[in-house]
Write a protein that holds these residues in place. Sequence first.
Motif, PDB file in Angstrom:
ATOM      1  N   VAL A 112       0.223   7.887   3.047  1.00 28.61           N
ATOM      2  CA  VAL A 112      -0.522   6.858   3.013  1.00 28.61           C
ATOM      3  C   VAL A 112       0.239   5.416   3.227  1.00 28.61           C
ATOM      4  N   LEU A 113       1.489   5.439   2.588  1.00 29.00           N
ATOM      5  CA  LEU A 113       2.347   4.360   2.931  1.00 29.00           C
ATOM      6  C   LEU A 113       3.011   4.114   4.048  1.00 29.00           C
ATOM      7  N   LYS A 114       2.975   5.263   4.979  1.00 28.61           N
ATOM      8  CA  LYS A 114       3.900   5.219   6.151  1.00 28.61           C
ATOM      9  C   LYS A 114       3.488   4.344   7.295  1.00 28.61           C
ATOM     10  N   GLY A 115       4.526   3.147   7.649  1.00 33.18           N
ATOM     11  CA  GLY A 115       4.144   2.068   8.559  1.00 33.18           C
ATOM     12  C   GLY A 115       3.472   0.905   7.730  1.00 33.18           C
ATOM     13  N   LYS A 116       3.259   0.747   6.367  1.00 34.75           N
ATOM     14  CA  LYS A 116       2.998  -0.233   5.788  1.00 34.75           C
ATOM     15  C   LYS A 116       3.915  -1.517   5.716  1.00 34.75           C
ATOM     16  N   MET A 117       3.557  -2.759   5.660  1.00 37.90           N
ATOM     17  CA  MET A 117       4.493  -3.598   5.631  1.00 37.90           C
ATOM     18  C   MET A 117       4.672  -3.893   3.754  1.00 37.90           C
ATOM     19  N   VAL A 118       5.654  -4.285   3.681  1.00 35.72           N
ATOM     20  CA  VAL A 118       6.228  -4.440   2.165  1.00 35.72           C
ATOM     21  C   VAL A 118       5.276  -6.067   1.421  1.00 35.72           C
ATOM     22  N   ALA A 119       4.653  -5.878   0.484  1.00 35.76           N
ATOM     23  CA  ALA A 119       3.955  -7.000   0.246  1.00 35.76           C
ATOM     24  C   ALA A 119       4.497  -8.000  -0.785  1.00 35.76           C
ATOM     25  N   ASP A 120       5.531  -7.311  -1.472  1.00 37.47           N
ATOM     26  CA  ASP A 120       6.308  -7.954  -2.509  1.00 37.47           C
ATOM     27  C   ASP A 120       7.372  -7.167  -2.888  1.00 37.47           C
ATOM     28  N   VAL A 121       8.443  -8.051  -3.313  1.00 35.66           N
ATOM     29  CA  VAL A 121       9.585  -7.448  -3.838  1.00 35.66           C
ATOM     30  C   VAL A 121       9.933  -8.028  -5.367  1.00 35.66           C
ATOM     31  N   ILE A 122      10.045  -7.123  -6.277  1.00 40.06           N
ATOM     32  CA  ILE A 122      10.457  -7.676  -7.670  1.00 40.06           C
ATOM     33  C   ILE A 122      12.177  -7.921  -7.590  1.00 40.06           C
TER      34      ILE A 122
END
Length: 55
Positions: A17-27
């Motif tokens: 599901v997450l393959k190719g998704k952009m990172v939305a936020d980094v903690i």
Amino acid sequence: MIEIPESTTISRQATDVLKGKMVADVINATSPQCGSRIIKEAYLGGSVYYCPCYQ
């Protein structure tokens, strides 16, 4: 409690599901293994946190 076969299936599904998704936020946290930043992404109405080196 999640058993090993179930965790393997869930992990595979999350990866697909997450393959190719952009990172939305980094903690502001780092991985104890490699020191890279922990990434937070939205998934199925919640959030997942993972190290990009050891996902």
